[in-house]
Enzyme design. Structure first.
Site, mmCIF file in Angstrom:
data_model
loop_
_atom_site.group_PDB
_atom_site.id
_atom_site.type_symbol
_atom_site.label_atom_id
_atom_site.label_comp_id
_atom_site.label_asym_id
_atom_site.label_seq_id
_atom_site.Cartn_x
_atom_site.Cartn_y
_atom_site.Cartn_z
ATOM 1 N N LEU A 39 -93.272 44.822 -0.588
ATOM 2 C CA LEU A 39 -93.252 46.268 -0.440
ATOM 3 C C LEU A 39 -94.420 46.609 0.479
ATOM 4 C CD1 LEU A 39 -91.802 48.830 -1.505
ATOM 5 C CD2 LEU A 39 -93.457 48.888 -3.368
ATOM 6 N N ASP A 40 -94.156 47.371 1.538
ATOM 7 C CA ASP A 40 -95.203 47.694 2.510
ATOM 8 C C ASP A 40 -96.460 48.213 1.814
ATOM 9 O OD1 ASP A 40 -93.511 47.011 4.562
ATOM 10 O OD2 ASP A 40 -92.914 49.073 5.006
ATOM 11 N N SER A 41 -97.631 47.901 2.368
ATOM 12 C CA SER A 41 -98.879 48.397 1.788
ATOM 13 C C SER A 41 -98.941 49.918 1.830
ATOM 14 C CB SER A 41 -100.092 47.802 2.518
ATOM 15 O OG SER A 41 -100.081 48.171 3.881
ATOM 16 N N ALA A 43 -96.445 51.795 1.201
ATOM 17 C CA ALA A 43 -95.455 52.277 0.240
ATOM 18 C C ALA A 43 -95.935 52.012 -1.178
ATOM 19 C CB ALA A 43 -94.112 51.591 0.478
ATOM 20 N N ARG A 176 -87.829 52.560 6.974
ATOM 21 C CA ARG A 176 -88.547 53.088 8.146
ATOM 22 C C ARG A 176 -87.629 53.187 9.369
ATOM 23 N NH1 ARG A 176 -92.938 49.379 9.551
ATOM 24 N NH2 ARG A 176 -91.976 47.854 8.165
#
Length: 305
Positions: A39-41, A43, A176
């Site tokens: 999970l993106d930092s 997010a 995104r």
């Protein structure tokens, strides 16, 4: 050995790999720890950590559909496609209406081609695209098929050009990129202001342990927070196996489907993966067809204690 899944509510600003290493250190490096998709930092939300033999399940967790809540910022374009990147342009958006957004959202439904973000963990020739970009190269991100089963607006469009959407999608989909494409279609550009993963398969954010609580886990109380492997396999079409057949599956033998009993259907397409489970073994694999007969071919075996 302890094995299973731990659901974590990852806050923004913390990398998924940091959550993995933190839990690994808490368990004093005695038990393997992995994850079921980063999970993106930038997010927050549901992060599935895998413990013990469950680390073998990473690819299977990634097969599960996921649900996100995303707030987008119209008119702003960044190099990372979210609020954490460098702003490349700020465009006029005041002419955009909620109806303009609602009308275009159905175009994203179903299977479509999507160009992944350059700043991503996607690997090209063995290296992350984001690492190639930061080294000064311009990696070519080729479109690839993704599947979106639901996308709808869940908030009003405010005067600052911010609006929230709820998205259900499958493996490989970048939210995104969806937001980028929405901005392109509206003609003003857009980027992610806030992204939360709400659900992975049947596993939801309201079941997840806050990160601050995760650091209190130890070898003695981990069983209180772990999700058993037997619960996870309910995501797949499930076959019951008689104990004598477990030995054959352990040895990697292909089993005629007529010798297995189907006990439930799962949310993962059977052509992608199915599961055979017995008293001492969970075997994830694929279906193969030969001479008009179906067979179960084991690919990942987990031994129950």
């Amino acid at each position: 050995m302890i094995s299973g899944l731990i659901l974590i509510n990852k806050p923004r600003g913390i990398r998924s790999t940091h959550c993995v290493s933190t839990l690994h250190n808490i368990l004093k490096n005695k038990i393997k720890v992995g994850h079921g998709g980063t999970l993106d930092s930038t997010a927050d939300g549901l992060l599935v950590l895998l413990v013990g033999s469950a680390t073998k399940l990473s690819n299977y967790v990634m097969m599960l559909p996921k649900e996100y809540s995303v707030t987008i910022q119209l008119g702003t374009i960044t190099d990372t496609l979210d609020y954490g990147g460098e702003v490349l342009a700020r465009n006029y958006f005041k002419h955009i209406s909620e109806k303009d957004i609602d009308v275009l959202l159905p175009a994203f439904l179903g299977t479509r081609m999507q160009k992944p973000p350059v700043i991503s963990a996607l690997k090209l020739q063995g290296k992350r695209a984001s690492d190639l970009k930061r080294s000064g190269l311009e990696p070519e991100m080729l479109p690839r098929p993704v599947t979106i089963t639901s996308i709808c607006r869940i908030s009003s469009l405010n005067t600052e050009g911010q609006v929230s959407l709820y998205i259900k999608c499958h493996k490989g989909t970048y939210v995104r990129s969806i937001v980028r494409d929405i901005g392109t279609m509206l003609g003003c550009g857009a980027s992610v202001l806030k992204l939360t993963r709400v659900k992975t398969g049947f596993m939801s954010l309201d079941q997840a342990l806050p990160f601050d609580e995760m650091i209190k886990i130890n070898e003695k109380n981990i069983s209180e927070t772990i999700l058993p492997i037997q619960n996870f396999i309910k995501h797949f079409t499930l076959y019951d196996i008689a104990e004598p057949l477990e030995v054959e599956l352990k040895n990697g033998k292909i089993i005629p489907l007529t010798e297995l009993q189907c006990i439930s259907r799962g949310m993962v397409f059977a052509q992608d993966a199915v599961c055979a489970a017995g008293k001492n073994l969970v075997s994830l694999g694929i279906l193969r067809y030969r001479n008009n007969k179906a067979f179960f071919k084991p690919q990942t075996n987990l031994f129950l204690e």
